[in-house]
Design an enzyme around this catalytic site. Structure first.
Site, PDB file in Angstrom:
ATOM      1  N   GLN A 120      28.511  84.259  38.697  1.00  0.00           N
ATOM      2  CA  GLN A 120      29.616  85.043  37.982  1.00  0.00           C
ATOM      3  C   GLN A 120      29.777  83.887  36.977  1.00  0.00           C
ATOM      4  OE1 GLN A 120      33.932  84.392  39.917  1.00  0.00           O
ATOM      5  NE2 GLN A 120      32.276  85.141  41.549  1.00  0.00           N
ATOM      6  N   HIS A 158      32.969  83.656  33.517  1.00  0.00           N
ATOM      7  CA  HIS A 158      34.326  84.410  32.875  1.00  0.00           C
ATOM      8  C   HIS A 158      34.455  84.035  31.344  1.00  0.00           C
ATOM      9  CE1 HIS A 158      35.372  84.219  37.349  1.00  0.00           C
ATOM     10  NE2 HIS A 158      35.298  82.926  37.070  1.00  0.00           N
ATOM     11  N   GLU A 172      38.813  77.808  35.700  1.00  0.00           N
ATOM     12  CA  GLU A 172      38.955  77.414  37.115  1.00  0.00           C
ATOM     13  C   GLU A 172      38.758  75.953  37.275  1.00  0.00           C
ATOM     14  OE1 GLU A 172      37.193  81.533  38.966  1.00  0.00           O
ATOM     15  OE2 GLU A 172      36.033  79.760  38.946  1.00  0.00           O
ATOM     16  N   HIS A 212      28.127  80.171  37.597  1.00  0.00           N
ATOM     17  CA  HIS A 212      28.497  79.464  38.699  1.00  0.00           C
ATOM     18  C   HIS A 212      28.371  80.166  40.130  1.00  0.00           C
ATOM     19  CE1 HIS A 212      32.360  80.613  37.363  1.00  0.00           C
ATOM     20  NE2 HIS A 212      32.876  80.510  38.705  1.00  0.00           N
ATOM     21  N   ARG A 252      29.016  89.412  36.612  1.00  0.00           N
ATOM     22  CA  ARG A 252      28.433  89.010  37.779  1.00  0.00           C
ATOM     23  C   ARG A 252      26.905  88.811  37.169  1.00  0.00           C
ATOM     24  NH1 ARG A 252      32.624  91.708  40.154  1.00  0.00           N
ATOM     25  NH2 ARG A 252      33.829  90.692  41.521  1.00  0.00           N
TER      26      ARG A 252
END
Length: 402
Positions: free
Chosen positions: A100, A102, A137, A263, A282
């Site tokens: 996935q 972001h 993240e 990642h 994804r």
């Protein structure tokens, strides 16, 4: 209702199928005799799992408490973000998660509005943008942890095409169109083409499965085959296992996932801190929706050299894991028996104890318990146990213009 001091938090367990069965129940002192997967523990205000605050009036949603008491966020956080800007988690990854990435905040804002205008239900399986936020993240491993992180160099990818004979005809794509062209080719290929490229590898790994080791992509490719293959179908995420960096972190080491970096978490337990978002695009190792054009439009094809975060010592008992975003900060504290310290920050914080016993502002806490610390609230901590005390603190950057 006026709130003062710090407050115990009760997080939300997410029982996703890929989760482990022991770590979180043991941490939270809960029974799991039925062997149910306990995948994630959430501490934050995300609508899919809002933590509860212990108040004199009984448990209340942290989101509702903050809406009714915006001063708990602090003036600057309330003005810049309008809410608690981070979601704090523990993940126990037993089976590999999807590949996935972001989006940036700008893309999220634009395309959330586009999907809203198109009338796509927020919880629709084919919806890409669930909110208007980005989702950087940072994670810190609590056990040995394996993950995929960013593309390798063109030379390394070319070598994989030479070593895996069934992929030889893809070499000309790499030569003519580079890594973006190669990745697009396999992501847009038919099921029959993907099967023709991957089934010889499947057969080869099946014969050698007993000799495979986690430090080599073959091991994880075999795990992917076991997890996702069905008759006539292999998951095209297997290509990424060979073309992305395979990273091994030991306990205490971390890594940051920026927008656009593909990642996948493969195995292990970690503490994870992210912007308060659920925007995920994804790229394989999943039965869920994959929007290939959207994925290709947002992915970062640059070769990445993984930057391992080992923690910067900011005090004798504090490790800081710096990140290049204003939404959150992550620190790990370790204290010897009898040690004390106090601190105050301009923004709100969430504290999670991993091991030991602590007294926080006159309240007793043990491993697995968490606290919400309002903005500008002094935190006084004492290690009350006979063992070392270890806890993580999620906060907000003092510099909100990063």
């Amino acid at each position: 209702m006026k709130l003062e001091g710090i407050y115990k938090l009760q997080g939300v367990v997410q029982h996703y199928q890929w989760g482990g069965t022991d770590f979180l129940p043991n941490l939270l002192l809960e029974s799991n005799k039925e062997g149910k997967p306990w995948a994630e523990y959430w501490l934050g205000v995300h609508p899919k799992g809002t933590a509860m605050v212990a108040t004199e009036q009984g448990p209340q949603s942290l989101a509702e408490v903050l809406r009714g008491n915006p001063a708990l966020l602090g003036e600057k956080v309330a003005r810049v973000f309008g809410e608690l800007p981070f979601l704090f988690k523990i993940l126990d990854v037993k089976e590999m998660l999807s590949i996935q990435l972001h989006p940036t905040r700008e893309v999220a804002e634009e395309r959330f509005a586009k999907e809203e205008a198109a009338g796509i239900p927020l919880l629709a399986d084919h919806r890409n943008y669930k909110d208007k936020n980005h989702k950087p993240e940072v994670m810190v491993a609590l056990t040995d942890f394996w993950l995929l992180h960013g593309f390798q160099t063109k030379a390394v990818i070319e070598q994989s095409l030479q070593e895996i004979s069934a992929w030889a005809d893809l070499a000309s794509v790499l030569t003519n169109k580079g890594v973006p062209g190669l990745y697009e080719r396999v992501m847009t290929a038919t099921e029959e083409e993907v099967f023709s490229w991957l089934d010889p590898l499947y057969q080869n790994l099946k014969e050698r499965q007993g000799a495979l080791v986690p430090s080599h992509p073959d091991y994880w490719a075999w795990q992917a085959f076991l997890q996702y293959s069905t008759a006539g179908h292999h998951d095209r995420g297997v290509f990424s296992i060979y073309w992305f960096n395979l990273v091994h972190l030991v306990a205490g080491e971390g890594i940051f996932q920026a927008a656009g970096i593909p990642h996948a978490y493969l195995r292990g337990v970690n503490v994870e801190l992210m912007a308060n978002s659920d925007n995920v695009l994804r790229g394989g190792l999943t039965p869920k929706h994959i929007d290939v054009p959207e994925l290709l439009d947002n992915i970062n094809f640059s070769a990445v050299s993984p930057q391992i975060l080992r923690g910067e010592v900011s005090d004798h008992n504090v490790l800081d894991y710096p990140v290049p975003v204003p939404d959150f900060t992550l620190k790990q504290y370790q204290m010897l028996p009898g040690e004390t310290f106090s601190t105050s920050e301009e923004g709100p914080r969430i504290l999670l104890i991993l091991n030991g016993e602590a007294n926080l502002n006159g309240q007793d806490y043990r491993g697995g318990e968490a606290a919400f610390i309002p903005a500008n609230q002094k935190l006084s901590c004492e290690n009350k146990g006979e063992q070392n005390l270890r806890f993580f603190v999620a906060g907000v950057s003092q510099d909100m213009n990063i």
